[in-house]
Design a protein around this motif. Sequence first.
Motif, PDB file in Angstrom:
ATOM      1  N   SER A  91      -4.099   3.209  -9.815  1.00 12.08           N
ATOM      2  CA  SER A  91      -3.063   3.871  -8.666  1.00 12.08           C
ATOM      3  C   SER A  91      -3.339   4.157  -7.156  1.00 12.08           C
ATOM      4  CB  SER A  91      -2.535   5.243  -9.025  1.00 12.08           C
ATOM      5  OG  SER A  91      -3.587   6.196  -8.958  1.00 12.08           O
ATOM      6  N   ILE A  92      -4.549   3.858  -6.956  1.00  6.56           N
ATOM      7  CA  ILE A  92      -5.243   3.731  -5.566  1.00  6.56           C
ATOM      8  C   ILE A  92      -4.930   2.392  -5.082  1.00  6.56           C
ATOM      9  CG2 ILE A  92      -7.078   4.055  -4.092  1.00  6.56           C
ATOM     10  CD1 ILE A  92      -6.139   6.713  -5.308  1.00  6.56           C
ATOM     11  N   ASP A  93      -4.252   2.151  -3.854  1.00 10.97           N
ATOM     12  CA  ASP A  93      -3.694   0.792  -3.396  1.00 10.97           C
ATOM     13  C   ASP A  93      -4.929   0.462  -2.179  1.00 10.97           C
ATOM     14  OD1 ASP A  93      -1.522   0.411  -4.922  1.00 10.97           O
ATOM     15  OD2 ASP A  93      -0.561   2.159  -3.552  1.00 10.97           O
ATOM     16  N   ALA A  94      -5.554   1.428  -1.660  1.00 10.99           N
ATOM     17  CA  ALA A  94      -6.346   1.229  -0.446  1.00 10.99           C
ATOM     18  C   ALA A  94      -7.327   2.541  -0.151  1.00 10.99           C
ATOM     19  CB  ALA A  94      -5.578   1.125   0.873  1.00 10.99           C
ATOM     20  N   ILE A  95      -8.474   2.382   0.625  1.00  9.32           N
ATOM     21  CA  ILE A  95      -9.326   3.222   0.722  1.00  9.32           C
ATOM     22  C   ILE A  95      -9.788   3.354   2.177  1.00  9.32           C
ATOM     23  CG2 ILE A  95     -11.770   3.903   0.420  1.00  9.32           C
ATOM     24  CD1 ILE A  95     -11.834   2.653  -2.126  1.00  9.32           C
ATOM     25  N   VAL A  96      -9.876   4.482   2.660  1.00 12.72           N
ATOM     26  CA  VAL A  96     -10.434   4.750   4.033  1.00 12.72           C
ATOM     27  C   VAL A  96     -11.779   5.676   3.772  1.00 12.72           C
ATOM     28  CG1 VAL A  96     -10.092   5.821   6.274  1.00 12.72           C
ATOM     29  CG2 VAL A  96      -8.176   4.605   5.327  1.00 12.72           C
ATOM     30  N   GLY A 144       4.761   8.351   5.128  1.00 10.64           N
ATOM     31  CA  GLY A 144       5.114   8.105   3.939  1.00 10.64           C
ATOM     32  C   GLY A 144       4.268   7.649   2.878  1.00 10.64           C
ATOM     33  N   TYR A 145       2.934   7.795   3.104  1.00 15.37           N
ATOM     34  CA  TYR A 145       1.850   7.414   2.082  1.00 15.37           C
ATOM     35  C   TYR A 145       1.319   8.830   1.255  1.00 15.37           C
ATOM     36  CZ  TYR A 145       1.253   3.290   4.965  1.00 15.37           C
ATOM     37  OH  TYR A 145       1.234   1.938   5.657  1.00 15.37           O
ATOM     38  N   ALA A 146       1.277   8.331   0.046  1.00 16.07           N
ATOM     39  CA  ALA A 146       0.555   9.340  -0.736  1.00 16.07           C
ATOM     40  C   ALA A 146      -0.948   9.323  -0.622  1.00 16.07           C
ATOM     41  CB  ALA A 146       0.968   9.172  -2.230  1.00 16.07           C
ATOM     42  N   VAL A 169       0.817  -1.260   0.156  1.00 18.40           N
ATOM     43  CA  VAL A 169       0.053  -0.005   0.081  1.00 18.40           C
ATOM     44  C   VAL A 169       0.914   1.326   0.030  1.00 18.40           C
ATOM     45  CG1 VAL A 169      -1.639   1.163   1.420  1.00 18.40           C
ATOM     46  CG2 VAL A 169      -1.790  -1.281   1.279  1.00 18.40           C
ATOM     47  N   SER A 170       0.624   2.171  -0.967  1.00 23.79           N
ATOM     48  CA  SER A 170       1.570   3.379  -0.888  1.00 23.79           C
ATOM     49  C   SER A 170       0.761   4.581  -1.484  1.00 23.79           C
ATOM     50  CB  SER A 170       2.420   3.182  -2.151  1.00 23.79           C
ATOM     51  OG  SER A 170       2.005   3.243  -3.234  1.00 23.79           O
ATOM     52  N   ARG A 171      -0.523   4.353  -2.079  1.00 20.60           N
ATOM     53  CA  ARG A 171      -1.432   5.412  -2.410  1.00 20.60           C
ATOM     54  C   ARG A 171      -2.916   5.261  -1.981  1.00 20.60           C
ATOM     55  NH1 ARG A 171      -1.100   9.698  -6.119  1.00 20.60           N
ATOM     56  NH2 ARG A 171      -3.489  10.026  -7.261  1.00 20.60           N
ATOM     57  N   ILE A 172      -3.371   6.150  -0.900  1.00 22.50           N
ATOM     58  CA  ILE A 172      -4.553   5.820  -0.251  1.00 22.50           C
ATOM     59  C   ILE A 172      -5.723   6.866  -0.661  1.00 22.50           C
ATOM     60  CG2 ILE A 172      -5.543   5.734   2.048  1.00 22.50           C
ATOM     61  CD1 ILE A 172      -2.703   4.648   3.130  1.00 22.50           C
ATOM     62  N   LEU A 173      -6.966   6.568  -0.903  1.00 28.34           N
ATOM     63  CA  LEU A 173      -7.820   7.277  -0.893  1.00 28.34           C
ATOM     64  C   LEU A 173      -8.766   7.492   0.317  1.00 28.34           C
ATOM     65  CD1 LEU A 173      -9.803   9.014  -2.931  1.00 28.34           C
ATOM     66  CD2 LEU A 173     -11.009   6.991  -3.685  1.00 28.34           C
ATOM     67  N   VAL A 174      -8.548   8.744   0.698  1.00 34.58           N
ATOM     68  CA  VAL A 174      -9.423   9.030   1.951  1.00 34.58           C
ATOM     69  C   VAL A 174     -10.828   9.908   1.681  1.00 34.58           C
ATOM     70  CG1 VAL A 174      -9.410  10.162   4.349  1.00 34.58           C
ATOM     71  CG2 VAL A 174      -7.203   8.900   3.425  1.00 34.58           C
ATOM     72  N   ALA A 175     -11.851   9.360   2.114  1.00 36.61           N
ATOM     73  CA  ALA A 175     -13.001   9.891   1.892  1.00 36.61           C
ATOM     74  C   ALA A 175     -13.878  10.300   3.122  1.00 36.61           C
ATOM     75  CB  ALA A 175     -14.031   9.069   1.031  1.00 36.61           C
ATOM     76  N   GLU A 176     -13.793  11.629   3.597  1.00 32.74           N
ATOM     77  CA  GLU A 176     -14.183  12.061   4.722  1.00 32.74           C
ATOM     78  C   GLU A 176     -14.753  13.637   4.427  1.00 32.74           C
ATOM     79  OE1 GLU A 176     -15.588  12.777   8.040  1.00 32.74           O
ATOM     80  OE2 GLU A 176     -14.074  11.223   8.268  1.00 32.74           O
TER      81      GLU A 176
END
Length: 122
Positions: free
Chosen positions: A47-52, A28-30, A4-11
Amino acid sequence: MSSVSRILVAEDHAILLLDLVDQLGEHGYAVVPATTARSAAALLDRSIDAIVTDIEMPGDLTGLDLARYAARLRPDMPIVVVSGGVRPKPEDLPPNAVFLPKPYRLDDILAAMHRPARAHAA
Protein backbone atom coordinates in the motif's frame (compact mmCIF):
# COMPACT_ATOMS: atom_id res chain seq x y z
CA MET A 1 4.92 3.66 -12.44
CA SER A 2 1.56 3.81 -10.69
CA SER A 3 0.39 7.05 -9.19
CA VAL A 4 1.65 8.03 -5.77
CA SER A 5 -1.07 8.29 -3.12
CA ARG A 6 0.35 6.75 0.08
CA ILE A 7 3.75 7.96 1.30
CA LEU A 8 5.89 6.59 4.11
CA VAL A 9 7.80 9.40 5.84
CA ALA A 10 10.70 8.43 8.13
CA GLU A 11 11.99 11.39 10.14
CA ASP A 12 13.19 11.44 13.75
CA HIS A 13 12.71 15.17 14.36
CA ALA A 14 9.07 15.49 15.45
CA ILE A 15 8.55 19.01 14.14
CA LEU A 16 9.96 18.17 10.70
CA LEU A 17 7.92 14.95 10.59
CA LEU A 18 4.66 16.66 11.55
CA ASP A 19 5.30 19.52 9.13
CA LEU A 20 5.93 17.19 6.18
CA VAL A 21 2.97 14.98 7.12
CA ASP A 22 0.72 18.07 7.21
CA GLN A 23 2.04 19.48 3.93
CA LEU A 24 1.67 16.19 2.08
CA GLY A 25 -1.78 15.70 3.59
CA GLU A 26 -2.83 19.14 2.36
CA HIS A 27 -1.88 17.96 -1.14
CA GLY A 28 -4.16 14.93 -0.82
CA TYR A 29 -1.63 12.24 0.07
CA ALA A 30 -2.16 9.63 2.75
CA VAL A 31 0.95 9.71 4.92
CA VAL A 32 2.34 6.98 7.16
CA PRO A 33 4.79 8.50 9.68
CA ALA A 34 7.72 6.70 11.32
CA THR A 35 10.39 7.99 13.69
CA THR A 36 12.99 5.26 13.09
CA ALA A 37 14.19 3.45 9.99
CA ARG A 38 13.43 0.10 11.64
CA SER A 39 9.80 1.05 12.35
CA ALA A 40 9.50 2.41 8.81
CA ALA A 41 10.83 -0.86 7.36
CA ALA A 42 8.15 -2.76 9.29
CA LEU A 43 5.49 -0.53 7.71
CA LEU A 44 6.56 -1.20 4.12
CA ASP A 45 3.90 -3.07 2.23
CA ARG A 46 2.16 -2.92 -1.13
CA SER A 47 0.00 0.00 0.00
CA ILE A 48 3.06 2.29 0.25
CA ASP A 49 3.70 4.10 -3.05
CA ALA A 50 6.76 6.21 -2.12
CA ILE A 51 9.19 6.90 0.71
CA VAL A 52 10.75 10.05 2.10
CA THR A 53 13.49 9.30 4.62
CA ASP A 54 16.05 11.25 6.56
CA ILE A 55 19.52 9.66 6.54
CA GLU A 56 20.46 10.17 10.18
CA MET A 57 18.00 8.14 12.23
CA PRO A 58 18.17 6.70 15.74
CA GLY A 59 18.69 2.98 16.20
CA ASP A 60 20.59 0.38 14.26
CA LEU A 61 19.38 1.34 10.76
CA THR A 62 19.98 4.56 8.86
CA GLY A 63 17.70 6.14 6.31
CA LEU A 64 20.09 4.88 3.62
CA ASP A 65 19.60 1.34 4.97
CA LEU A 66 15.84 1.88 4.74
CA ALA A 67 16.12 3.25 1.20
CA ARG A 68 18.19 0.25 0.07
CA TYR A 69 15.77 -2.19 1.71
CA ALA A 70 12.78 -0.49 0.05
CA ALA A 71 14.54 -0.53 -3.33
CA ARG A 72 15.14 -4.28 -3.03
CA LEU A 73 11.49 -4.90 -2.13
CA ARG A 74 10.04 -2.55 -4.73
CA PRO A 75 12.58 -1.45 -7.37
CA ASP A 76 10.06 0.89 -9.00
CA MET A 77 9.14 2.75 -5.79
CA PRO A 78 10.13 6.43 -5.70
CA ILE A 79 12.52 7.09 -2.82
CA VAL A 80 13.49 10.54 -1.59
CA VAL A 81 16.45 10.69 0.80
CA VAL A 82 16.98 13.91 2.77
CA SER A 83 19.62 15.14 5.19
CA GLY A 84 20.87 18.32 6.74
CA GLY A 85 24.27 16.92 7.63
CA VAL A 86 25.13 14.00 5.37
CA ARG A 87 25.74 14.35 1.64
CA PRO A 88 25.70 10.86 0.13
CA LYS A 89 27.58 10.03 -3.03
CA PRO A 90 25.39 8.97 -5.96
CA GLU A 91 26.65 5.39 -5.60
CA ASP A 92 25.45 5.36 -1.97
CA LEU A 93 21.85 5.78 -3.13
CA PRO A 94 19.74 2.90 -4.44
CA PRO A 95 18.22 3.00 -7.93
CA ASN A 96 15.35 5.48 -8.30
CA ALA A 97 16.38 7.38 -5.17
CA VAL A 98 16.85 11.13 -5.18
CA PHE A 99 18.81 13.05 -2.56
CA LEU A 100 17.59 16.46 -1.37
CA PRO A 101 19.53 18.50 1.18
CA LYS A 102 17.68 20.08 4.08
CA PRO A 103 16.08 22.49 4.10
CA TYR A 104 14.11 21.14 1.16
CA ARG A 105 11.04 22.51 -0.57
CA LEU A 106 7.87 20.46 -0.75
CA ASP A 107 7.77 21.05 -4.51
CA ASP A 108 11.18 19.35 -4.82
CA ILE A 109 9.96 16.31 -2.88
CA LEU A 110 6.85 16.05 -5.03
CA ALA A 111 8.86 16.41 -8.23
CA ALA A 112 11.28 13.69 -7.10
CA MET A 113 8.41 11.30 -6.34
CA HIS A 114 6.76 11.83 -9.70
CA ARG A 115 9.80 11.75 -12.00
CA PRO A 116 10.14 8.91 -14.51
CA ALA A 117 11.93 5.84 -13.15
CA ARG A 118 15.48 5.19 -14.28
CA ALA A 119 16.15 1.90 -16.00
CA HIS A 120 19.31 1.12 -13.99
CA ALA A 121 21.41 2.65 -11.27
CA ALA A 122 24.64 4.38 -12.23
